[in-house]
Design a protein around this motif. Structure first.
Motif, mmCIF file in Angstrom:
data_model
loop_
_atom_site.group_PDB
_atom_site.id
_atom_site.type_symbol
_atom_site.label_atom_id
_atom_site.label_comp_id
_atom_site.label_asym_id
_atom_site.label_seq_id
_atom_site.Cartn_x
_atom_site.Cartn_y
_atom_site.Cartn_z
ATOM 1 N N PRO A 157 0.841 -1.206 0.000
ATOM 2 C CA PRO A 157 0.000 0.000 0.000
ATOM 3 C C PRO A 157 0.876 1.256 0.000
ATOM 4 O O PRO A 157 1.944 1.265 0.617
ATOM 5 N N GLY A 159 2.665 4.298 0.999
ATOM 6 C CA GLY A 159 2.981 4.805 2.333
ATOM 7 C C GLY A 159 3.286 3.711 3.342
ATOM 8 O O GLY A 159 3.640 4.006 4.483
ATOM 9 N N ALA A 160 3.149 2.429 2.938
ATOM 10 C CA ALA A 160 3.446 1.312 3.848
ATOM 11 C C ALA A 160 4.812 0.730 3.505
ATOM 12 O O ALA A 160 5.453 1.128 2.521
ATOM 13 N N GLN A 161 5.259 -0.238 4.329
ATOM 14 C CA GLN A 161 6.587 -0.822 4.124
ATOM 15 C C GLN A 161 6.532 -2.213 3.508
ATOM 16 O O GLN A 161 7.478 -2.656 2.869
ATOM 17 N N ARG A 162 5.444 -2.923 3.756
ATOM 18 C CA ARG A 162 5.384 -4.322 3.328
ATOM 19 C C ARG A 162 4.114 -4.578 2.511
ATOM 20 O O ARG A 162 3.133 -3.852 2.639
ATOM 21 N N PRO A 163 4.097 -5.630 1.679
ATOM 22 C CA PRO A 163 2.917 -5.874 0.834
ATOM 23 C C PRO A 163 1.704 -6.335 1.639
ATOM 24 O O PRO A 163 1.843 -6.948 2.698
ATOM 25 N N VAL B 306 1.297 -3.241 8.251
ATOM 26 C CA VAL B 306 2.375 -3.229 7.243
ATOM 27 C C VAL B 306 3.021 -1.848 7.147
ATOM 28 O O VAL B 306 3.773 -1.568 6.214
ATOM 29 N N GLY B 307 2.705 -1.008 8.107
ATOM 30 C CA GLY B 307 3.464 0.240 8.206
ATOM 31 C C GLY B 307 2.751 1.484 7.714
ATOM 32 O O GLY B 307 3.363 2.546 7.634
#
Lengths: 345, 345
Positions: A157, A159-163, B306-307
């Protein structure tokens, strides 16, 4: 007929009906009912016919691998539930989404024509195909259709770090006077998963901005994306918001799984996401004036007037016309493999 | 209360109800009925409350200019048509879209709860506001809502040479357990028209990829975009396809104008696009299991996991809480102008 050429691989051309029949036999030989085989074969052959190679016969090994793993039920019988005057639910019973749609389609169209709009909520389903074949037939009947399906965690997403999200496509179809329906099918990821697989197989680099590697760093290498990396949404926060909407509509609103919820670790070889799908069908004859098809044609003419060379879907229609006139051409080796799969196991 | 500061312009703070009442008086003083004034004032004050400045009091001059030009009818009485069990039409009678929605809203909700899904097709309407205020209230009632509205030619379709589409936003709202609804409102243009106007007023350059000048060349200058230039769609061909869909749903499916169809040249000062709007409302209590709100909450938790630091709509909710606690702060000079507009003409 068969063509040999020193520079090109040997190819073979066959009619759509023959390819469909071949694929149907393959599905039947690998654990699907005859009804399911018919629907999947028609879908897959249509994609090949339209030059949509990432959803054509390229998908057959994934289908068969998933069926062999016991992850998806090729003999599932979908259960259609008539919930309200505009709402149909289908429990796909851990089978494929397309037979579930086929089972509910008549009721859905009837409701859309009567209520003016109707929704079909498919859950407990596996969608492993393109989405445009699900909406285009409604437009051919004069209806407007919108569909979304979530898939499996592979998109970070914005702005996120991981899927978390799947590639989560949105497909739309609308009739138009004097021409093929207006149809588009777009992944809310920057690139479709199948196209990453094809690039990896062909050893090609991707454009910038498509994905990240296993450390979350931008990469153009499709293999780095497939091996522990992830895709990015198209269009930054906007595409990401639309992908989130697809999760909500396809899973929360159907009773299906989110893209991150299913666990196929006990089914080695499983490739088909076990999620949900939503379709909304609208009857434009309820529109004031009832001129939808001529109005959509007017829009197309204006789009051409400002210099648009190709409408969404045009390339598919061109490939389709060519395939129907000249047959579908496949590498002879690939066709031989398909024929082998179609004979007794 | 009033604050003076050597470095900052003088500002004044007032309660939401007071701003709403002030705006209502302004609309009434400039040719709207009391019913229309109430709806527009609530809408505009809510945008200001939520920090959505491009759709807050910034819009008042545009509203008044359009009303004065005779282009939009501030006293229009919308005509609601009950077409089918899931289909409501409204002829906004050349008035604003929001009073048309307000007039049809009860019937729309009733149909959505009964049929499971319902559509509202508004035509002959002027939408000059943000789109999220139209969908958010449905989510507060436990419904899922999607809306699209077309506007006026200012976006070049991907692959074309000249503008055709409007900024054509898509807004979505869904309830969630234990929190504010999930709401987004995104222009299918790379940037909203109001934000270009604000950047032009403030003399700021835009990021790359937002628009072209009058010769069709890329530019970062908001004034070049406004003076004969045009915007680009977000996300290339995908955003462009979605913008096309918004034209079809908002105009062809309502009986309203496409973004390129209306001619306001005989109404100098007119700024409000005369088009159509579509809303689709779904009742998630019809979902298998009926757990929509807890499922959407689960998605939000995973997105945070997820951040993701900020959900779509979070900034609005934060600004809203601040405004409700501390009041809405406006430059004193702007407030003085508004008060002048609210007194006799």
């Amino acid at each position: 007929m068969s063509h040999a050429n020193a520079a090109l691989p040997e190819v073979e051309t066959l009619a759509l009906a023959d390819l469909t029949e071949l694929l149907q036999r393959i599905f039947e030989q690998h654990g699907t009912s005859s009804e399911v085989a018919q629907v999947l074969a028609h879908n897959c052959a249509s994609a090949q016919r339209d030059g949509a190679h990432s959803h054509g016969v390229f998908r057959i090994p994934g289908y068969l691998s998933s069926l062999a793993s016991g992850w998806v039920d090729g003999r599932a019988v979908p259960v259609v539930e008539d919930v309200a005057s505009g709402f149909v639910r289908v429990d796909a019973a851990n089978g494929f989404a397309q037979p579930a749609l086929a089972a509910a389609r008549g009721l859905l169209v009837e409701k859309a024509r009567s209520a003016g709009i109707a929704v079909l909520a498919i859950r407990n389903s596996h969608h492993f195909a393109a989405l445009w074949p699900d909406v285009e037939p409604f437009a051919e009947e004069g209806l407007v259709a919108l569909s979304v399906v979530n898939s499996m965690t592979c998109v970070v997403p914005h702005g996120a770090q991981r899927p978390l999200f799947g590639t989560n496509p949105i497909a739309f179809a609308a009739p138009r006077a004097g021409g093929e329906p207006i149809v588009f099918d777009l992944a809310t990821s920057a690139i479709a998963h199948g196209d990453v697989q094809i690039a990896a197989r062909q050893g090609q680099m991707l454009p910038e901005g498509m994905g990240v590697d296993s450390l979350g760093q931008p990469t153009r290498d499709p293999k780095a994306i497939l091996n522990g990396g992830a895709l990015l949404p198209f269009g930054g926060h906007k595409g990401s918001a639309l992908s989130m909407m697809v999760e909500l509509l396809s899973a929360a609103l159907t009773g299906g799984n989110f893209s991150f919820e299913f666990d196929w670790s006990n089914h080695p070889g499983a490739q088909t996401p076990w999620t949900g799908q939503l379709l909304i069908v609208i009857d434009p004859s309820k529109t004031a004036g009832n001129h939808f098809a001529s109005r959509s044609e007017a829009l197309v003419q204006q789009m051409r007037g400002v210099g648009l060379q190709r409408m969404p879907g045009d390339r598919r229609y061109q490939e389709r016309a060519k395939s129907l006139a000249e047959g579908i051409t496949l590498p002879a080796a690939e066709l031989a493999r398909l024929r082998e799969l179609a004979s007794a196991r």
